[in-house]
Write an enzyme that holds these catalytic residues in place. Structure first.
Site, PDB file in Angstrom:
ATOM      1  N   LEU A 152       0.850  -1.195   0.000  1.00  0.00           N
ATOM      2  CA  LEU A 152       0.000   0.000   0.000  1.00  0.00           C
ATOM      3  C   LEU A 152       0.880   1.237   0.000  1.00  0.00           C
ATOM      4  O   LEU A 152       1.878   1.298   0.726  1.00  0.00           O
ATOM      5  CB  LEU A 152      -0.901   0.029   1.239  1.00  0.00           C
ATOM      6  CG  LEU A 152      -2.192  -0.810   1.216  1.00  0.00           C
ATOM      7  CD1 LEU A 152      -2.881  -0.741   2.564  1.00  0.00           C
ATOM      8  CD2 LEU A 152      -3.132  -0.349   0.118  1.00  0.00           C
ATOM      9  N   ASP A 153       0.524   2.232  -0.811  1.00  0.00           N
ATOM     10  CA  ASP A 153       1.259   3.497  -0.828  1.00  0.00           C
ATOM     11  C   ASP A 153       1.142   4.185   0.527  1.00  0.00           C
ATOM     12  O   ASP A 153       0.165   3.964   1.262  1.00  0.00           O
ATOM     13  CB  ASP A 153       0.706   4.424  -1.910  1.00  0.00           C
ATOM     14  CG  ASP A 153       0.971   3.917  -3.311  1.00  0.00           C
ATOM     15  OD1 ASP A 153       1.949   3.164  -3.488  1.00  0.00           O
ATOM     16  OD2 ASP A 153       0.208   4.272  -4.228  1.00  0.00           O
ATOM     17  N   PRO A 154       2.090   5.054   0.877  1.00  0.00           N
ATOM     18  CA  PRO A 154       2.018   5.769   2.157  1.00  0.00           C
ATOM     19  C   PRO A 154       0.712   6.533   2.354  1.00  0.00           C
ATOM     20  O   PRO A 154       0.189   6.587   3.469  1.00  0.00           O
ATOM     21  CB  PRO A 154       3.218   6.725   2.079  1.00  0.00           C
ATOM     22  CG  PRO A 154       4.198   6.003   1.216  1.00  0.00           C
ATOM     23  CD  PRO A 154       3.373   5.298   0.178  1.00  0.00           C
TER      24      PRO A 154
END
Length: 302
Positions: free
Chosen positions: A37-39
């Site tokens: 998951l992206d930040p």
């Protein structure tokens, strides 16, 4: 320690940040995750402890659900709101045309992976090249959008919230960008929450703050799911202690000596239990009339 933890990833954390925190809290070296998951994204991040990480390749449920917010009239270099603005356009999208466009993305479609992604091409991560201002050609990838629902639309602010059911490998940032292109105004992802991943739901998840609190009271085992939860839809077979020991040591079993409540299917992978305790996975090899061991949990105690 083997098992699965379903983390509700907080914003601004990378997937590796989550693993680093859990390594300290659980004093566990071997930890992996399913689906980066992206930040900026939050939501379901399945974490695999110990031998459970080695079972990941046999999981056949890689589908995911997301709730995404997007804004029309803007494009950025990262395809989300965290990037540098590339264009701004006056947008006048209405609900009817948006719903019409959303339907065109349902089914098998092709996506070009974004430059700001962890995909490696010739040994280099695309995101590392993107940060240097380098853009290279990427091959289109086939993904599946099972459904898209419009949850909310604000015509005045030109924003929308959508729910997406999709296959592994889908980039929601790219999907939002493609929706914007089809509407001829551009669009950018502003919020992203993963609500389902690999068969696990957000209601099964726990926050990092909750884990910290639980670990302080030595209750970490209460939120660790067993490895076989990775294979909810897989058929199972029960074996004797002697048969389980043979599989554990890499040997095969004679199918005719294994009790099974349905017909064996060639090449089928089965969950193996002994006295209702998960032993591991085995594959049916019809040609040799055998059940061949694939993977067993190393801490299985006979």
């Amino acid at each position: 320690m083997n098992g699965i933890i379903i983390i509700n990833k907080p914003k601004s954390f990378t997937s590796f940040d989550v693993i680093a925190v859990l390594r300290r809290l659980l004093n566990q070296r071997k930890i992996g995750h399913m689906g980066t998951l992206d930040p900026m994204a939050t939501g379901v991040l399945p974490i695999l402890l110990g031998d459970s990480a080695k079972f990941q390749i046999y999981s056949n449920n890689h589908d995911k659900n997301y709730v995404a917010d997007l804004k029309f009239g803007i494009t950025t270099d990262t395809l989300d709101i965290t990037g540098n603005i590339l264009s701004e356009t006056k947008s006048s999208v209405n609900r009817e045309e948006l719903q019409k466009v959303l339907k065109t993305f349902i089914g098998e479609i092709f996506q070009v992976p974004p430059m700001f992604s962890a995909i490696k091409i010739k040994g280099q991560k695309l995101c590392d090249l993107a940060r240097k201002g380098v853009e290279i050609e990427r091959e289109k990838r086939k993904i599946t959008i099972y459904d898209i629902n419009l949850i909310d639309f604000n015509e005045k602010n030109q924003t929308a919230k959508i729910e997406v059911e999709c296959s592994k490998g889908t980039y929601i940032r790219t999907l939002c960008d493609d929706i914007g292109k089809k509407l001829s105004v551009g669009a950018v992802l502003t919020e992203l929450r993963r609500t389902k991943s690999n068969g696990f739901d957000i209601i099964d998840s726990i926050t990092l703050d909750s884990i910290r609190s639980v670990c302080e009271n030595n209750g970490e085992k209460n939120f660790i799911l067993p490895t076989d939860m990775l294979f909810k839809d897989m058929s199972s077979v029960n074996v004797s202690e002697r048969q389980a020991n043979r599989l554990y040591n890499g040997a095969s079993l004679d199918i005719s000596r294994v009790r099974f409540n349905k017909k064996f299917i060639d090449q089928e992978i089965l969950k193996v239990y002994m006295n209702n305790i998960f032993v591991g996975l085995a594959k049916v090899i019809e040609e040799k009339n055998e059940l061949r061991a694939l993977k067993c949990e190393h801490n299985f105690d006979f």
